[in-house]
Design a protein around this motif. Structure first.
Motif, short mmCIF file in Angstrom:
data_model
loop_
_atom_site.label_atom_id
_atom_site.label_comp_id
_atom_site.label_asym_id
_atom_site.label_seq_id
_atom_site.Cartn_x
_atom_site.Cartn_y
_atom_site.Cartn_z
N ALA A 191 0.83 -1.20 0.00
CA ALA A 191 0.00 0.00 0.00
C ALA A 191 0.87 1.25 0.00
CB ALA A 191 -0.92 -0.01 1.23
N LEU A 192 1.98 1.21 0.71
CA LEU A 192 2.85 2.39 0.76
C LEU A 192 3.48 2.65 -0.61
CD1 LEU A 192 4.11 4.58 2.56
CD2 LEU A 192 6.05 3.07 2.86
N THR A 193 3.97 1.59 -1.25
CA THR A 193 4.55 1.75 -2.59
C THR A 193 3.51 2.32 -3.54
OG1 THR A 193 5.75 -0.26 -2.09
CG2 THR A 193 5.83 0.51 -4.34
N PHE A 194 2.33 1.73 -3.49
CA PHE A 194 1.20 2.17 -4.29
C PHE A 194 0.96 3.67 -4.06
CE2 PHE A 194 -3.74 1.46 -4.47
CZ PHE A 194 -3.80 2.13 -5.67
N GLY A 195 0.91 4.06 -2.78
CA GLY A 195 0.61 5.44 -2.44
C GLY A 195 1.66 6.41 -2.94
N VAL A 196 2.92 6.09 -2.71
CA VAL A 196 3.97 7.03 -3.09
C VAL A 196 4.04 7.17 -4.61
CG1 VAL A 196 6.45 7.43 -3.06
CG2 VAL A 196 5.30 6.66 -1.00
N VAL A 228 8.48 10.18 2.26
CA VAL A 228 7.18 10.84 2.26
C VAL A 228 7.38 12.36 2.26
CG1 VAL A 228 5.05 11.19 3.56
CG2 VAL A 228 6.00 8.91 3.34
N GLY A 229 8.42 12.81 2.98
CA GLY A 229 8.75 14.24 2.95
C GLY A 229 9.13 14.69 1.55
N CYS A 230 9.90 13.86 0.85
CA CYS A 230 10.30 14.22 -0.51
C CYS A 230 9.08 14.32 -1.43
CB CYS A 230 11.25 13.17 -1.08
SG CYS A 230 12.84 13.19 -0.29
N LEU A 231 8.11 13.47 -1.16
CA LEU A 231 6.89 13.53 -1.96
C LEU A 231 6.21 14.89 -1.74
CD1 LEU A 231 5.28 11.66 -3.81
CD2 LEU A 231 3.91 11.04 -1.85
N SER A 232 6.23 15.37 -0.50
CA SER A 232 5.66 16.68 -0.22
C SER A 232 6.44 17.77 -0.94
CB SER A 232 5.66 16.97 1.27
OG SER A 232 4.99 15.96 1.94
N VAL A 233 7.75 17.56 -1.08
CA VAL A 233 8.56 18.53 -1.82
C VAL A 233 8.08 18.60 -3.27
CG1 VAL A 233 10.87 19.05 -2.67
CG2 VAL A 233 10.56 18.30 -0.32
N CYS A 234 7.87 17.41 -3.86
CA CYS A 234 7.36 17.38 -5.24
C CYS A 234 6.05 18.14 -5.32
CB CYS A 234 7.11 15.95 -5.70
SG CYS A 234 8.59 15.07 -6.06
N GLN A 235 5.24 17.97 -4.28
CA GLN A 235 3.95 18.64 -4.34
C GLN A 235 4.11 20.13 -4.17
OE1 GLN A 235 0.88 17.67 -1.55
NE2 GLN A 235 -0.58 18.02 -3.17
N VAL A 267 -2.90 13.25 2.06
CA VAL A 267 -2.15 12.11 1.50
C VAL A 267 -0.94 11.83 2.37
CG1 VAL A 267 -0.75 11.38 -0.45
CG2 VAL A 267 -2.95 12.42 -0.85
N THR A 268 -0.27 12.91 2.82
CA THR A 268 0.89 12.72 3.68
C THR A 268 0.50 12.01 4.97
OG1 THR A 268 1.79 14.75 2.78
CG2 THR A 268 2.79 13.93 4.79
N LEU A 318 1.99 8.48 6.05
CA LEU A 318 2.74 8.33 7.30
C LEU A 318 2.14 7.22 8.16
CD1 LEU A 318 3.65 12.00 8.22
CD2 LEU A 318 5.18 10.20 7.44
N ALA A 319 0.80 7.12 8.13
CA ALA A 319 0.16 6.02 8.86
C ALA A 319 0.67 4.69 8.31
CB ALA A 319 -1.35 6.12 8.74
N LEU A 320 0.80 4.60 7.00
CA LEU A 320 1.31 3.36 6.40
C LEU A 320 2.76 3.13 6.80
CD1 LEU A 320 -0.37 3.52 2.91
CD2 LEU A 320 -0.60 1.67 4.55
N VAL A 321 3.55 4.21 6.86
CA VAL A 321 4.95 4.05 7.26
C VAL A 321 5.03 3.49 8.68
CG1 VAL A 321 7.09 5.26 7.77
CG2 VAL A 321 5.82 5.84 5.72
#
Lengths: 590, 115, 248
Positions: A169-174, B30-37, B87-88, B92-95
């Motif tokens: 799910a995490l891979t999917f999400g990212v 996940v932080g990097c993803l926020s950077v992209c956003q 989304v973050t 993060l919950a998934l992390v």
């Protein structure tokens, strides 16, 4: 009638809201019934609207129709209810009903006070997908694209006790979020150029500006990247097997049969209304990009599908390779190709959902979806065996299944060497399914030996139901039966194909091009050929396992799927660049 | 240099992708993803800017007295911010669950799903 | 792939994408140009409906359907996080221990708390008039009560923040937004049409028709959602422990 269009979104969302609000008080049965009722009500609404969608319904949400005094543009959001958009919404809704019916009392005891959560999430998923299907505004499409993604991540990781589920799910999400942000960058570029957000207004704005340039190309690449990530085209596909193998089975049915296809639909819709004009990307650019990626996706997906022993993962790869076929059909950029893709997507949805449903039965019966471990163990499941084998034959393109019809029409539209692709991909993916049917349900072939290689096994999965099932619930068998029957009906009912191609031509060319689709002798023959090849491959795999076992030479390709998030992101960036390179010559020439 | 602000957006997006691909920690990813956003916010807001423009709020300025920036991109950015934050949160919950189940947040060690 | 191979793929793809994005930036219209067709229309449409804050008019009137989607994403992620961060079978709860808070921190936090809550509510209420609105104000109000965690301790925060109530509020706010949208369909107009309420006097609290109402629902939804999300994450940090891990 057009005022009812937004209800396709509002009804499931309201149902989800009410379920979440009352979920603590409701007994489980009431929550699940409410979920089925709301999704079925939405499905009925979608079908009623679909029957009234010629000429297409157009609705300005918020009551902001365009005024001639304001330059003929609106400040509101437009929804487009044409045959294709509403057809997708109807498909989404019908499959949601099927998934909810299948999961009737399916999950392990819901966490305390959360009986309504799973049906509520599924309803949100339905609302998001319906919203995306009828969106006529690019940013609005992005919003609903994100809604369905967010719900899909949560549903995929639903079984939090499982290490693989949360990782998938995490891979999917990212990966999907990154694709969505790329799409939003593209929307920003288009807004900068045209100052508009509705699809048709952006298209007009691009045409008014003149020929395509680097900005148009970049916007095309970025928007397509987002949609192709969702569609799981190679090399954007890596998230899909991870997510589909671990998601709860009813969710897999929705992910694999409509959500992924909505990405393909998005490509078709966005290209046709935004980029198809003289100021957009010339058709050759789309053709090069989609045909190249489609072939890669079809071949790559089929290759990986063949070597899977985890049954749900195998079905996931089969979806990847079929997406390749859909992309080729759309990339042919002919009205017949669009008809073929529409028919193929409909047929595939029924068949693939049925196959996942049977895989779910295996999982809950034996706590495993591993082909080798299950060898011969499912002899007692007669009806599921028949369903699984029939699904395999339908996937191979055995006439008169709807899949065979869609395959035949697409294959003729794409023509030439692509016929080989269609036959080969259908044969290999269906061969894998038939091989599993023969080994698992009939116990044919020698007992498998444990391979020492690193691969994803299907053992050690937790059953999703409350304990292992003593007796199969009727719903878990009825749902795949009905879905397969529907897939069969699509190829048999006279006039069905005519209705579909009428809807596609009206949505695509405004009814200017009228196509007829019908069975042709060549289509039937190629369908029979791919079925025979699939049966042959399955027989070979069962009787001579060593011939079809993984070889060292397949390792480099298999190792690309490393399970590493960073790799997938690198491939996504490279894939975006690849789309740009493929479409570039047409922009220079145009 | 009228295109310089746009280049900033492109740079942020690319640097976010680089961070994601080379990340050694999922929370960092996940932080990097926020950077992209964040790149999308910058792009939208720069696209909507008007020279000399002020906020498109008319509680204290007379309509038409001053140029205002494009309110539509502001609304889109607001939507985008909310989407990004949620989304973050979900990721993060998934992390958290990944770390619990696998005992590591290093993508290099998460190699179970392959092939 | 090895790290090296990954960097190679990334470098090749990144180089292509960089070139494309730079070329696209050069083709973009000049920064700060005057022509914004949609923006200009949005301003006059907002003024026609007596909404002083054009951004609020875009969010809650002209493009209220986007906001519906956005609100639902937030709602979905709350539901999703509730599911994902539920206490699983192999976990148990440990009662949080209170820790001593330095007196200045305590005084400052408790002093700031009411101010922050009121500020949040003010920002929500004036969404259609001044910068801000339901989203911004909701976040301020929701985070404000977490000053209690900093100033006092976790248990007092839990007392003022029954998560179930906030979950209910989140769902009800979402439903209210939808019901208001559906009401206009029942009235025979388009979904979410701002046609049910009078537009009021420009630049007063009751202006803009249904804009303040939708704005208030969003404020409530965001406040509740943020409280629930923070509660779930705090729970993970403070209370939930793995089995056999209860030594501290």
């Amino acid at each position: 009638m057009n005022h009812l269009l937004p209800l396709l979104v509002a009804l499931p969302l309201l149902g989800a809201g009410l379920l979440a609000a009352t979920g603590r008080l409701l007994p489980r049965i009431a929550a699940e019934t409410a979920g089925v009722v709301v999704s079925a009500g939405t499905a009925v609404l979608a079908l009623v609207l679909l029957l009234n969608s010629s000429p297409p319904l157009v609705e300005w949400v918020g009551g902001w129709p365009p005024k001639a005094s304001k330059g003929g543009e609106s400040v509101g959001i437009v929804l487009v209810g044409d045959g294709v958009g509403l057809g997708m919404a109807a498909l989404v809704s019908v499959l949601t009903v099927a998934a909810l019916a299948y999961s009737w009392h399916y999950f392990d005891e819901a966490p305390e006070g959360q009986a309504g959560t799973f049906p509520a999430l599924v309803l949100l998923f339905q609302g998001g997908m319906c919203g995306f299907a009828i969106a006529g505004d690019l940013f609005n499409a992005f919003v609903f694209f994100e809604l369905m993604s967010v719900v899909a991540y949560a549903l995929t990781g639903h079984r939090v006790e499982e290490a693989r589920a949360v990782q998938g799910a995490l891979t999917f999400g990212v990966v999907n979020s990154l694709g969505a942000y790329a799409m939003l960058m593209g929307i920003g570029l288009l807004y900068a150029r045209t100052g508009e957000l509705s699809l048709t207004a952006i298209g007009r704005g691009l045409d008014a500006h003149g020929g395509p340039d680097a900005l148009t190309l970049a916007a095309f690449v970025l928007v397509l990247t987002g949609l192709l990530v969702k569609a799981a085209a190679v090399p954007f596909h890596f998230w899909l097997p991870d997510a589909h193998a671990v998601a709860p089975t009813p969710v897999c049915m929705l992910l694999s049969c409509v959500m992924v296809e909505l990405g393909v639909y998005g490509v078709w819709r966005v290209y046709g209304t935004v980029f198809a004009g003289p100021g957009g990307i010339p058709a050759a650019g789309l053709e090069h990009a989609l045909l190249a990626l489609g072939v890669l996706t079809g071949v790559g997906g089929a290759f990986m599908c063949w070597y899977q022993r985890h049954i749900k993962r195998m079905l996931a790869y089969s979806t990847v390779s079929h997406v390749g076929l859909f992309l080729v059909a759309i990339g042919a950029y002919t009205p017949e190709g669009d008809d073929g893709a529409a028919l193929y997507i409909l047929g595939h949805a029924g068949v693939k959902a049925a196959l996942f449903a049977v895989a779910g039965i295996l999982l809950d019966r034996y706590g495993s979806v591993d082909e080798k471990e299950l060898h011969g163990r499912a002899r007692e499941l007669r009806l599921p065996a028949v369903l699984f084998a029939a699904g395999g034959l339908a996937l191979a393109g055995l006439p008169p299944f709807g899949t065979a019809f869609g395959k035949a029409v697409s294959e003729e539209a794409a023509g030439g060497p692509f016929t080989v692709l269609y036959v080969a991909v259908s044969a290999v993916t269906a061969g894998a399914v038939l091989r599993v049917a023969a080994r698992v349900f009939l116990g044919l072939g020698p007992e498998p030996e444990e391979a020492a290689q690193a691969e994803t096994k299907g053992t050690g999965e937790e059953p999703e139901t409350h304990g292992r099932l003593g007796r199969l619930p009727d719903t878990m068998v009825v749902v795949p039966t009905v879905l397969l029957a529907a897939a069969l009906a699509m190829g048999v009912v006279p006039g069905f194909a005519g209705v579909v191609s009428h809807a596609v031509s009206e949505a695509g060319s405004g009814g200017a091009v009228v196509t007829t689709t019908h069975w042709t002798p060549a289509g039937v023959l190629f369908g029979l050929l791919s079925t025979a090849l699939a049966a042959g491959l399955a027989a070979l795999a069962v009787t001579r396992p060593h011939l079809t076992a993984p070889h060292p030479w397949t390792d480099p390709v298999r190792r690309l799927r490393s399970g590493h998030l960073g790799d997938y992101v690198a491939w996504l960036v490279a894939g975006a660049a690849l789309v740009g390179v493929l479409a570039w010559p047409s922009v220079l020439g145009g | 240099m009228t295109f310089f602000p746009y280049l900033v957006a492109a740079y942020i997006f690319l640097v976010g992708c680089y961070g994601l691909a080379t990340s050694r920690n999922l929370i960092h990813a996940v932080g990097c993803l926020s950077v992209c956003q964040a790149a999308t916010y910058v792009l939208l807001l720069t696209v909507g800017y008007r020279d000399g423009g002020t906020a498109p709020v008319f509680s204290d300025i007379r309509p038409g007295s001053r140029p205002v920036v494009d309110p539509v991109v502001q609304a889109l950015t607001l939507t985008d911010v909310v989407v990004g934050a949620t989304v973050t949160a979900l990721l993060l919950a998934l992390v958290i669950q990944v770390v619990k189940r696998h005992g590591t947040a290093d993508p290099d060690e998460l190699r179970e799903l392959r092939g | 792939m090895t790290r090296r191979a990954r960097l190679l793929v990334l470098a090749v793809g990144g180089a292509g994408l960089t070139a494309l994005l730079i070329a696209a930036c050069l083709d973009l219209p000049d920064f700060g140009r005057a022509a914004h067709p949609y923006g200009t229309r949005a301003v006059s449409a907002a003024l026609a409906r007596h909404t002083a804050n054009t951004v609020a008019a875009v969010n809650f009137d002209q493009r209220a359907f986007d906001t519906l989607g956005e609100m639902t994403i937030l709602f979905a992620s709350v539901l999703g996080t509730v599911v994902l961060l539920r206490q699983s079978r192999d976990e148990e709860r440990a009662a949080p221990e209170s820790a001593r808070v330095a007196a200045p921190v305590r005084r400052y936090a408790l002093l700031l708390l009411p101010v922050a809550v009121v500020t949040g509510l003010y920002i929500v209420a004036h969404g259609q008039l001044s910068p801000g609105g339901g989203f911004q104000g909701g976040v301020v109000a929701a985070t404000a009560i977490h000053l209690l965690y900093l100033g006092a301790d976790y248990r007092s925060l839990e007392r003022v923040r029954p998560v179930g109530v906030f979950e209910l509020g989140d769902a009800l706010a979402t439903c209210s937004y939808l019901v208001l949208g559906l009401a206009s369909v029942l009235a025979g107009t388009a979904f979410l049409a701002n046609a049910l309420l009078p537009y009021g006097t420009f630049n007063t609290l009751a202006s803009g028709g249904s804009v303040p109402l939708l704005n208030a629902f969003i404020g409530m939804e965001v406040a509740c959602a943020v409280v629930v999300l923070l509660a779930l994450f705090l729970d993970q940090a403070v209370e939930i422990e793995e089995e056999g891990n209860r030594n501290g």
